[in-house]
Write a protein that holds these residues in place. Structure first.
Motif, PDB file in Angstrom:
ATOM      1  N   TYR A   1       1.181  -1.268   0.163  1.00  0.00           N
ATOM      2  CA  TYR A   1       0.121   0.046  -0.095  1.00  0.00           C
ATOM      3  C   TYR A   1       0.833   1.438  -0.425  1.00  0.00           C
ATOM      4  N   GLY A   2       2.146   1.303   0.354  1.00  0.00           N
ATOM      5  CA  GLY A   2       2.942   2.455   0.102  1.00  0.00           C
ATOM      6  C   GLY A   2       3.245   2.775   1.830  1.00  0.00           C
ATOM      7  N   PRO A   3       3.407   4.113   2.104  1.00  0.00           N
ATOM      8  CA  PRO A   3       3.403   5.206   3.106  1.00  0.00           C
ATOM      9  C   PRO A   3       2.634   5.718   3.299  1.00  0.00           C
ATOM     10  N   LEU A   4       2.242   6.599   4.347  1.00  0.00           N
ATOM     11  CA  LEU A   4       0.442   6.916   4.139  1.00  0.00           C
ATOM     12  C   LEU A   4       0.946   9.211   3.850  1.00  0.00           C
ATOM     13  N   ASP A   5       2.848   9.556   3.937  1.00  0.00           N
ATOM     14  CA  ASP A   5       3.364  10.816   3.209  1.00  0.00           C
ATOM     15  C   ASP A   5       2.566  10.717   1.581  1.00  0.00           C
ATOM     16  N   ALA A   6       2.523   9.019   1.641  1.00  0.00           N
ATOM     17  CA  ALA A   6       2.589   9.587  -0.722  1.00  0.00           C
ATOM     18  C   ALA A   6       1.037   7.814  -0.762  1.00  0.00           C
ATOM     19  N   PRO A   7       0.155   7.744  -0.555  1.00  0.00           N
ATOM     20  CA  PRO A   7      -0.363   7.266  -0.410  1.00  0.00           C
ATOM     21  C   PRO A   7      -0.926   6.039  -1.930  1.00  0.00           C
ATOM     22  N   ARG A   8      -0.657   5.269  -2.010  1.00  0.00           N
ATOM     23  CA  ARG A   8      -1.768   5.010  -4.296  1.00  0.00           C
ATOM     24  C   ARG A   8      -2.697   5.404  -3.645  1.00  0.00           C
TER      25      ARG A   8
ATOM     26  N   GLY B   1      -6.947   2.272  -1.065  1.00  0.00           N
ATOM     27  CA  GLY B   1      -7.028   3.071   0.353  1.00  0.00           C
ATOM     28  C   GLY B   1      -6.284   1.926   1.423  1.00  0.00           C
ATOM     29  N   HIS B   2      -5.777   3.236   2.360  1.00  0.00           N
ATOM     30  CA  HIS B   2      -4.825   2.757   4.003  1.00  0.00           C
ATOM     31  C   HIS B   2      -6.692   1.720   4.495  1.00  0.00           C
ATOM     32  N   THR B   3      -5.979   1.228   5.248  1.00  0.00           N
ATOM     33  CA  THR B   3      -6.856   0.818   6.744  1.00  0.00           C
ATOM     34  C   THR B   3      -6.045   1.641   7.708  1.00  0.00           C
ATOM     35  N   LEU B   4      -6.745   1.940   8.578  1.00  0.00           N
ATOM     36  CA  LEU B   4      -6.220   2.598  10.291  1.00  0.00           C
ATOM     37  C   LEU B   4      -6.586   1.722  10.700  1.00  0.00           C
ATOM     38  N   ILE B   5      -6.203   1.321  11.963  1.00  0.00           N
ATOM     39  CA  ILE B   5      -6.462   0.710  12.589  1.00  0.00           C
ATOM     40  C   ILE B   5      -6.800   2.038  14.004  1.00  0.00           C
TER      41      ILE B   5
ATOM     42  N   THR C   1      -7.559   6.542  23.542  1.00  0.00           N
ATOM     43  CA  THR C   1      -6.658   7.496  22.935  1.00  0.00           C
ATOM     44  C   THR C   1      -6.552   7.880  23.236  1.00  0.00           C
ATOM     45  N   THR C   2      -5.445   8.752  24.102  1.00  0.00           N
ATOM     46  CA  THR C   2      -4.244  10.338  23.783  1.00  0.00           C
ATOM     47  C   THR C   2      -4.518  10.673  23.170  1.00  0.00           C
ATOM     48  N   HIS C   3      -4.429  10.017  20.949  1.00  0.00           N
ATOM     49  CA  HIS C   3      -3.870  10.785  20.078  1.00  0.00           C
ATOM     50  C   HIS C   3      -4.757   9.491  19.008  1.00  0.00           C
ATOM     51  N   ALA C   4      -5.729  10.044  18.665  1.00  0.00           N
ATOM     52  CA  ALA C   4      -6.271   9.616  17.678  1.00  0.00           C
ATOM     53  C   ALA C   4      -5.479   9.689  16.065  1.00  0.00           C
ATOM     54  N   TRP C   5      -6.602   8.852  14.891  1.00  0.00           N
ATOM     55  CA  TRP C   5      -5.964   9.073  13.170  1.00  0.00           C
ATOM     56  C   TRP C   5      -5.918  11.358  13.549  1.00  0.00           C
ATOM     57  N   ALA C   6      -7.245  11.475  13.884  1.00  0.00           N
ATOM     58  CA  ALA C   6      -7.083  13.302  13.282  1.00  0.00           C
ATOM     59  C   ALA C   6      -7.004  13.947  14.184  1.00  0.00           C
ATOM     60  N   ASP C   7      -6.023  13.498  15.521  1.00  0.00           N
ATOM     61  CA  ASP C   7      -4.897  14.551  16.019  1.00  0.00           C
ATOM     62  C   ASP C   7      -3.785  14.290  15.080  1.00  0.00           C
ATOM     63  N   TYR C   8      -3.164  13.359  14.979  1.00  0.00           N
ATOM     64  CA  TYR C   8      -2.373  12.561  13.625  1.00  0.00           C
ATOM     65  C   TYR C   8      -2.075  13.479  12.548  1.00  0.00           C
ATOM     66  N   PHE C   9      -3.542  13.202  12.104  1.00  0.00           N
ATOM     67  CA  PHE C   9      -3.171  14.253  10.651  1.00  0.00           C
ATOM     68  C   PHE C   9      -3.946  15.580  11.144  1.00  0.00           C
ATOM     69  N   ASP C  10      -4.159  16.163  11.641  1.00  0.00           N
ATOM     70  CA  ASP C  10      -3.880  17.576  12.320  1.00  0.00           C
ATOM     71  C   ASP C  10      -2.877  18.089  11.923  1.00  0.00           C
ATOM     72  N   VAL C  11      -1.802  17.248  13.003  1.00  0.00           N
ATOM     73  CA  VAL C  11       0.192  17.347  13.848  1.00  0.00           C
ATOM     74  C   VAL C  11       0.253  17.382  12.132  1.00  0.00           C
ATOM     75  N   THR C  12       0.534  16.566  11.702  1.00  0.00           N
ATOM     76  CA  THR C  12       1.461  15.713  10.377  1.00  0.00           C
ATOM     77  C   THR C  12       1.360  16.867   8.943  1.00  0.00           C
ATOM     78  N   GLY C  13      -0.090  17.445   9.410  1.00  0.00           N
ATOM     79  CA  GLY C  13      -0.702  18.078   7.755  1.00  0.00           C
ATOM     80  C   GLY C  13      -0.767  16.914   6.922  1.00  0.00           C
ATOM     81  N   ILE C  14       0.016  15.730   6.903  1.00  0.00           N
ATOM     82  CA  ILE C  14      -0.881  14.231   5.841  1.00  0.00           C
ATOM     83  C   ILE C  14      -2.152  14.502   5.406  1.00  0.00           C
ATOM     84  N   VAL C  15      -2.830  14.510   4.403  1.00  0.00           N
ATOM     85  CA  VAL C  15      -4.282  14.393   3.969  1.00  0.00           C
ATOM     86  C   VAL C  15      -4.278  12.601   3.759  1.00  0.00           C
ATOM     87  N   THR C  16      -5.648  12.643   4.494  1.00  0.00           N
ATOM     88  CA  THR C  16      -5.987  10.977   4.004  1.00  0.00           C
ATOM     89  C   THR C  16      -7.162  11.687   3.039  1.00  0.00           C
ATOM     90  N   ARG C  17      -6.551  10.249   3.041  1.00  0.00           N
ATOM     91  CA  ARG C  17      -8.566   9.705   1.208  1.00  0.00           C
ATOM     92  C   ARG C  17      -9.512   8.676   2.044  1.00  0.00           C
TER      93      ARG C  17
END
Length: 315
Positions: free
Chosen positions: A177-184, A188-192, A197-213
Motif C-alpha cells: 500500500y505504500g507509506p501514508l505520506d504518499a498513498p497509492r 486506500g489504507h486501512t487505519l487501525i 486513546t490520547t491521540h487519535a488518527w484525526a489528531d495525527y493528521f492534523d499535527v503532521t499535515g498529512i492528507v487522508t484519502r
C-alpha cells in the motif's frame, strides 16, 4: 507397576512406637490412646506378615525386621521433613513484585524477556496487572507501574520512555500500500483505531499535515495489544506508541508507515507505590529501566531519518 505400601498413618505410628519403645509414650506424642497404637501396630504386622516388636521383661524390643524397617521409615520421614522445610524456606525467601503495565507492552516487550528476568531474579515472582486502557491513575496495589507524566519528566531518575507516536504496519503491508505520506490512489489504507486513546488518527493528521484519502477503511480495537497484533499481521496501519512498538520495530515485524512521527514532550515513568520500596522492587525497577534504555538505543537508527513533529497531547 505401582508400589504396594502400608498406609502412611500406620508407618507414622510404628515410627513413634519404635523410637520410644513404648506404646504409652508413642500414644502421648500422637495424642491417641495406647490401645489405638497397639491396634495400629498389630494391623501393620498382619499386613506385612512378620512381627515388628517383641515383648521382654523390660518392655518392648524391636525384632530384626522391625529394626530394619525403623531405619527405612525414619530415613524416609526425615527426608520428607527436610524437603518440606527447604521448600518453605524458599517460599519465605521469595518475593512477589507486582507490575502495572499496558497490554501491548506486556506482550511485545516484557514477555519475550521472561526467561532473562527469571535468570536475573530467581527468587522474585513477577505478577502482572495488565491495563487495556490508558496508563493513568494510581497503581492500585501494584509495586511498580508505568504511567504517563507531563512534559518536564525526562529528568526523572525513573523516566522509562518518551511518548513518541509512530504509525506502524507490517513490511508486507507497506510494500503493498505504500507509506501514508504518499498513498497509492488505487487502493486506500486501512487505519487501525484504538479506543480510548490520547491521540487519535484525526489528531495525527492534523499535527503532521498529512492528507487522508476518502477511500481509507477503518477498524477499531479497545485493547492496544490486539491493535498492535493486527498491524503486525498486515491488517492495516496503527498509531503505535514507542513504549510498545520499540521491540517490534527492532525485530522488523513492523516498520514505520510514515516519515512523520509525533513527539508530545511527555514521558512514561516507572512509578513506585511506596517511597521506600523493597530491595527486590528497586532492583527490578532498575533492570526494567536498563533493558528499555538498551531497546531505545537499538531503535534510534530506525527512527533517525523520520521527522519528529512537536505536539501537545490532547487533554
Amino acid at each position: 507397576m505401582a508400589l504396594r505400601l502400608p498406609s502412611l498413618q500406620a508407618l507414622h505410628v510404628f515410627e513413634a512406637a519404635a523410637r520410644h519403645l513404648s506404646l504409652t509414650r508413642a500414644a502421648l506424642e500422637l495424642n491417641v490412646t495406647p490401645v489405638a497404637v497397639s491396634r495400629m501396630v498389630a494391623r501393620l504386622e498382619d499386613a506385612l506378615g512378620f512381627k515388628l516388636f517383641a515383648r521382654t521383661k523390660t518392655g518392648l524390643a524391636l525384632t530384626d525386621e522391625g529394626a530394619k524397617l525403623q531405619v527405612a521409615v525414619a530415613s524416609g520421614f526425615g527426608l520428607v521433613s527436610d524437603t518440606i522445610n527447604e521448600l518453605r524456606s524458599r517460599q519465605e525467601e521469595s518475593e512477589t513484585v507486582t507490575l502495572s503495565i499496558a497490554s501491548g507492552f506486556a506482550s511485545q516487550w516484557l514477555l519475550p524477556r521472561h526467561q532473562r528476568f527469571q535468570t536475573a531474579f530467581p527468587s522474585v515472582n513477577l505478577r502482572l496487572q495488565v491495563m487495556a486502557s490508558r496508563l493513568y491513575g494510581p497503581l492500585d496495589g501494584a509495586d511498580l507501574g508505568i504511567r504517563l507524566h507531563k512534559a518536564g519528566s525526562a529528568n526523572d531518575p525513573f523516566c522509562f520512555c518518551p511518548e513518541l507516536i509512530v504509525p506502524v504496519c507490517s513490511p508486507g503491508y507497506l510494500a503493498e500500500y505504500g507509506p501514508l505520506d504518499a498513498p497509492r490512489q488505487a487502493v486506500g489504507h486501512t487505519l487501525i483505531h484504538l479506543e480510548p486513546t490520547t491521540h487519535a488518527w484525526a489528531d495525527y493528521f492534523d499535527v503532521t499535515g498529512i492528507v487522508t484519502r476518502a477511500s481509507a477503511k477503518h477498524v477499531s480495537y479497545s485493547d492496544p495489544g490486539l491493535a498492535l497484533q493486527a498491524a503486525m499481521l498486515g491488517h492495516g496501519v496503527m498509531l503505535g506508541w514507542l513504549l510498545a512498538v520499540a521491540a517490534p520495530l527492532n525485530s522488523g515485524t513492523v516498520v514505520p508507515a510514515s516519515q512523520r512521527i509525533v513527539e508530545t514532550g511527555c514521558n512514561y515513568v516507572l512509578e513506585c507505590r511506596t517511597r521506600e520500596p523493597s530491595q527486590s522492587t528497586q532492583q527490578v525497577a532498575q533492570w526494567l529501566i536498563d533493558e528499555m534504555r538498551a531497546e531505545l538505543a537499538k531503535a534510534e537508527p530506525i527512527l533517525a531519518s523520520v521527522e519528529r513533529v512537536q505536539s501537545r497531547p490532547p487533554t
